[in-house]
Design an enzyme around this catalytic site. Structure first.
Site, short mmCIF file in Angstrom:
data_model
loop_
_atom_site.label_atom_id
_atom_site.label_comp_id
_atom_site.label_asym_id
_atom_site.label_seq_id
_atom_site.Cartn_x
_atom_site.Cartn_y
_atom_site.Cartn_z
N ASP A 143 0.85 -1.18 0.00
CA ASP A 143 0.00 0.00 0.00
C ASP A 143 0.89 1.24 0.00
O ASP A 143 2.00 1.19 -0.53
CB ASP A 143 -0.93 -0.07 1.22
CG ASP A 143 -2.24 0.65 1.01
OD1 ASP A 143 -2.19 1.87 0.82
OD2 ASP A 143 -3.30 0.01 1.02
N SER B 293 -10.95 -0.94 -1.17
CA SER B 293 -9.71 -0.85 -0.40
C SER B 293 -9.95 -1.10 1.08
O SER B 293 -9.08 -1.60 1.77
CB SER B 293 -9.13 0.57 -0.51
OG SER B 293 -8.34 0.70 -1.64
N HIS C 48 -3.83 6.21 3.26
CA HIS C 48 -4.45 4.97 2.79
C HIS C 48 -3.82 3.72 3.40
O HIS C 48 -4.50 2.83 3.89
CB HIS C 48 -4.35 4.93 1.26
CG HIS C 48 -5.16 3.88 0.60
ND1 HIS C 48 -4.72 2.59 0.44
CD2 HIS C 48 -6.39 3.93 0.05
CE1 HIS C 48 -5.64 1.89 -0.18
NE2 HIS C 48 -6.67 2.68 -0.44
#
Ligand SMILES: *[C@@H]1O[C@H](CO)[C@@H](O)[C@H](O)[C@H]1NC(C)=O
Ligand SMILES: *[C@@H]1O[C@H](CO)[C@@H](O)[C@H](O)[C@H]1NC(C)=O
Ligand SMILES: *[C@@H]1O[C@H](CO)[C@@H](O)[C@H](O)[C@H]1NC(C)=O
Ligand SMILES: *[C@@H]1O[C@H](CO)[C@@H](O)[C@H](O)[C@H]1NC(C)=O
Ligand SMILES: *[C@@H]1O[C@H](CO)[C@@H](O)[C@H](O)[C@H]1NC(C)=O
Ligand SMILES: *[C@@H]1O[C@H](CO)[C@@H](O)[C@H](O)[C@H]1NC(C)=O
Ligand SMILES: *[C@@H]1O[C@H](CO)[C@@H](O)[C@H](O)[C@H]1NC(C)=O
Length: 766
Positions: free
Chosen positions: A148, A557, A220
């Site tokens: 990620d 996600s 994220h």
């Protein structure tokens, strides 16, 4: 007609253009299959790199040039390298008999939707219940990695208080940097991979060293990593809302961050050469589970670096999970579709942050909100953004509350009514704040209809549906002195019905292999609260100086790491289960009904189908005791590739063994779902079940859609011990032709366990 002279000229032009463009170097991945070395030492890896240099030397001229061109040498599990090559060189290399495929180093995207529009703190409520947590010792000592945007190591979700020593089998490391990045006994590894990115970004962007860090500057990566394995963090809240305990799916797992995503270039943030390198390293480091919340449109398996890399991980017993993508609700948009990957769709939670908009005429509308209360409990004047516009601003822009369109003289002290669209929702609230409004009513445009989101607004805000927005407008239009109030927001739990499918979640069918249903399951992915990065504000706007430890985000996600956390628990509870057994357990125990016991619906209240949610919504407590599993081993996956038409040579290089294609029928591939893209007349397929529970006799029951007849042979399966396998045949016959896809189901049950598989049959021909 074109004269031959012109044609000659065109040909000349074409060849010159072609020659000049072919001299441009691009980054490619040369995939050579599996390693023959069983080696694990640095010396083994160095030897592999030498062979890669030698190989490349014969195409680029010299050893020096080969070294210069090479970006990565994949030495551990995946055999191959990434290099800067001319198109012609790449084409020549692809012809070499030892090369499985040559792939362009493609870019991919993280699977969040407008992450900057969301925010908050406590972790969502659909985490596994206490019993699975307890039985699986909270995922103690399982090692979960994610590929990620890195991690914010100072987040309380990754503190290591009360956690024992790092498992001795762990071979990973923590790459230090200029920011004081440190790992600990919870966050046991962090690495970054940016050489593939550099071939697009330009080496000057990378070489000054600011990108040489596993630190998360997007939010994220911290969000996904804490969702799958973050600690319990109590008293987490945003402006007092949703105060509670943040927790990951496997709260006592060890976590490792592999940073492969960087500032976007033409919409791509994560590049395949880096993803491949991260996989090769993570397999070597010793992760048990890998969660990957990124992707790009599906392509053939040998042309897909992520599929290839995931295959090598699964071969080593690692469960690989990927997000399905955010390209819904269009059919055929699902990505990450290889059968060895667990592909996760996204659906809603049963939690909302609610407010009520009250108008002076007595009307009330429900709104979504993650913001503070208005200063006083009284009615405030309302104004539409169009009325509050600056004289020079176009009315379309002002209606959207774009920056520089609202006149503070008019908006001051009022509740500003803004239309959703074009610019970010939270940006609109900043525009409202800067225009001295006291609050904002944000209403959906027609295309967003009923979809409400919880966003970290800058001032008291209610986000309302399109229809209610129309009513607010009508009221404002109907009176000289429109007044209204936004009630203080509250956290509402046990919202019904839930889950429902997220509009953005990518849908099946699988465009690469329609015989394999994708996505596999769905999990919470809307307004998920988890850890965030301290490097960036919730809105990602420079003008937003806020920093928040937790944040809401939406996307597949977010659903993928939920399932990864559950996989961590199952690994702890059943350390000997294969990746496919774990996957089967999660799929066959999933549910297709919501908390009102009605079928799960789509974003537009239409009954959802397996193309939306695969086997259904995960049910972690059931997954720990599925009774039976549909298992697949590496040979099965290789046979699957044989069936797709890859030849003996390619298959043998890919698998690293001298595999002989057994001529299986793809319909017999032992997947936990049954999918027939087009059915002519009738078909008989087989499946094999393995007992992982107590002895018992299982009876088949069928849900048969109109137009088909389905039978199972035998109808009962008796299992005497753990590990015992039994086969059955399923015959599906057309009784009435039709063009539409129909959905049914098969369930094996001993009274206690229910092993359910959706049956999907496309265009039915007599
Ligand atoms: C390094 O490059 C980045 C991206 O171009 C830039 O923002 C940063 O200021 C540079 N840092 C230094 C120390 O030159
Ligand atoms: C959140 O809850 C904790 C305990 O559960 C409490 O101590 C704290 O004051 C609460 N914070 C807010 C803002 O409500
Ligand atoms: C109005 O908004 C559009 C984008 O929707 C933008 O391109 C344009 O520049 C804006 N016009 C003004 C005057 O701000
Ligand atoms: C709007 O633009 C002004 C001036 O460029 C800037 O100071 C302000 O922060 C911007 N506001 C938003 C919401 O972007
Ligand atoms: C406002 O009212 C006028 C007439 O009273 C009408 O023509 C117009 O369509 C109304 N606008 C809205 C947005 O309701
Ligand atoms: C296998 O397929 C590759 C790629 O299509 C081709 O280059 C090769 O010649 C094939 N080998 C055999 C034995 O058919
Ligand atoms: C399934 O069908 C095949 C082919 O018709 C047959 O050979 C096999 O015995 C059947 N298996 C079972 C379990 O009935």
């Amino acid at each position: 007609m074109w004269s031959s002279k012109k044609l000659l000229f065109l040909f000349f032009l074409f060849t010159t253009l072609f020659q000049s463009s072919s001299a441009v170097k691009k980054s490619y991945i040369v995939y050579l299959g599996s390693h023959e070395h069983g080696g694990v030492t640095e010396a083994d890896f160095d030897r592999v790199t030498d062979t890669h240099h030698e190989f490349l030397q014969s195409y680029v001229g010299s050893h020096e040039k080969a070294k210069e061109a090479m970006i990565y040498s994949y030495t551990k599990n995946i055999n191959g390298f990434a290099a800067l090559l001319e198109e012609k060189e790449a084409a020549d290399i692809a012809e070499h008999p030892n090369v499985v495929s040559v792939l362009l180093n493609r870019g991919r995207k993280l699977h969040t939707t407008h992450s900057w529009e969301f925010m908050s703190m406590e972790h969502n409520g659909v985490a596994p219940s206490h019993s699975l947590f307890r039985k699986a010792r909270y995922g103690e000592d399982v090692i979960i990695g994610n590929l990620d945007s890195g991690v914010w190591p100072e987040s309380p979700s990754f503190g290591d208080e009360g956690i024992g020593p790092i498992p001795s089998r762990w071979k990973g490391t923590c790459q230090n940097d200029h920011t004081g990045f440190r790992c600990n006994r919870k966050l046991i590894g962090a690495r970054y991979f940016n050489k593939g990115y550099a071939t697009y970004a330009g080496s000057e962007v990378v070489q000054n060293g600011t990108l040489d860090t596993p630190r998360d500057n997007k939010g994220h990566g911290s969000h996904t990593l804490s969702t799958l394995g973050g600690n319990f963090v109590s008293g987490a809240n945003f402006v007092g809302l949703g105060n509670g305990t943040a927790k990951g799916g496997s709260p006592k797992a060890r976590v490792a961050a592999y940073k492969v995503c960087w500032p976007p270039i033409d919409g791509s943030e994560c590049f395949d050469a880096d993803i491949m390198a991260a996989f090769d390293m993570a397999i070597h480091d010793g992760v048990d589970v890998l969660s990957i919340s990124l992707g790009s449109p599906a392509v053939d398996y040998f042309d897909d670096a992520l599929s290839i890399a995931a295959f090598h991980a699964v071969k080593k017993g690692i469960t690989v999970l990927c997000s399905a993508g955010n390209s819904g609700p269009t059919f055929g948009t699902v990505s990450n579709v290889a059968p060895w990957i667990l592909t996760v769709a996204a659906s809603t939670l049963d939690r909302e942050f609610d407010t009520v908009v009250q108008l002076h005429n007595g009307q009330h509308f429900k709104g979504a909100s993650l913001s503070t209360a208005l200063p006083e409990n009284k009615l405030y004047p309302l104004i539409t953004a169009a009325e509050a516009k600056l004289a020079e601003a176009p009315v379309e822009n002002a209606t959207l509350c774009m920056n520089g369109t609202i006149d503070p003289e008019k908006a001051s002290g009022r509740i500003l009514v803004c239309l959703r669209g074009i610019n970010g929702k939270v940006e609109k609230s900043l525009v409202a704040l800067e225009a001295k409004a006291v609050g904002m009513i944000l209403f959906n445009d027609r295309s967003h209809g009923n979809e409400l989101t919880d966003d970290p607004h800058f001032l008291p805000t209610a986000h309302i549906i399109y229809e209610d927005g129309v009513a607010v407008f009508a009221y404002i239009n109907s009176t000289k002195n429109p007044l209204g109030y936004i009630h203080p927001p509250t956290t509402k739990l046990k919202i019904k019905p839930a889950p429902s499918m997220a509009v953005f979640s990518s849908r099946g069918p699988n465009t690469i292999t329609p015989e394999i249903l994708k996505p596999d399951v769905t999990a919470p992915g809307v307004n998920i609260i988890a850890a965030y990065s301290g490097a960036v504000s919730p809105t990602k706007l420079d003008s937003d100086k806020r920093r928040v430890p937790f944040m809401t985000m939406s996307g597949t996600s977010m659903s993928c790491p939920h399932v990864a956390g559950v996989v961590g628990l199952l690994k702890t509870l059943h350390p000997t289960w294969s990746p496919s057994a774990i996957k089967s357990a999660i799929m066959t125990t999933a549910r297709t009904r919501d908390n009102t016991v009605k079928p799960i619906v789509d974003d537009i209240n239409v009954k959802a189908t397996p193309f939306d949610y695969g086997s259904g919504h995960i049910r972690p407590n059931r997954a720990m005791d599925p009774g039976l599993v549909y298992e697949l081993n590496i040979n099965d996956y290789i046979n699957f590739l044989c069936f797709l038409g890859y030849n003996q040579t390619q298959i043998s290089m890919f698998s690293g063994t001298n595999h002989h294609c057994d001529g299986i029928n793809i319909l017999d591939f032992n997947y936990p779902t049954i999918t027939i893209p087009i059915l002519y007349g009738s078909v008989t397929l087989s499946r094999k079940l393995k007992n992982v529970g107590p002895p018992g006799t299982y009876t088949a029951s069928l849900r048969v859609p109109a137009g088909l007849s389905i039978s199972v042979q035998p109808k009962k399966l008796k299992f005497d011990k753990i590990g015992e396998e039994k086969s059955f045949n399923l015959t599906i016959e057309v009784t009435r032709s039709g063009g539409a896809t129909v959905f049914g189901g098969l369930t094996w049950s001993d009274g206690k366990h229910h092993v359910r598989s959706p049956i999907t049959v496309g265009g039915v021909k007599g």
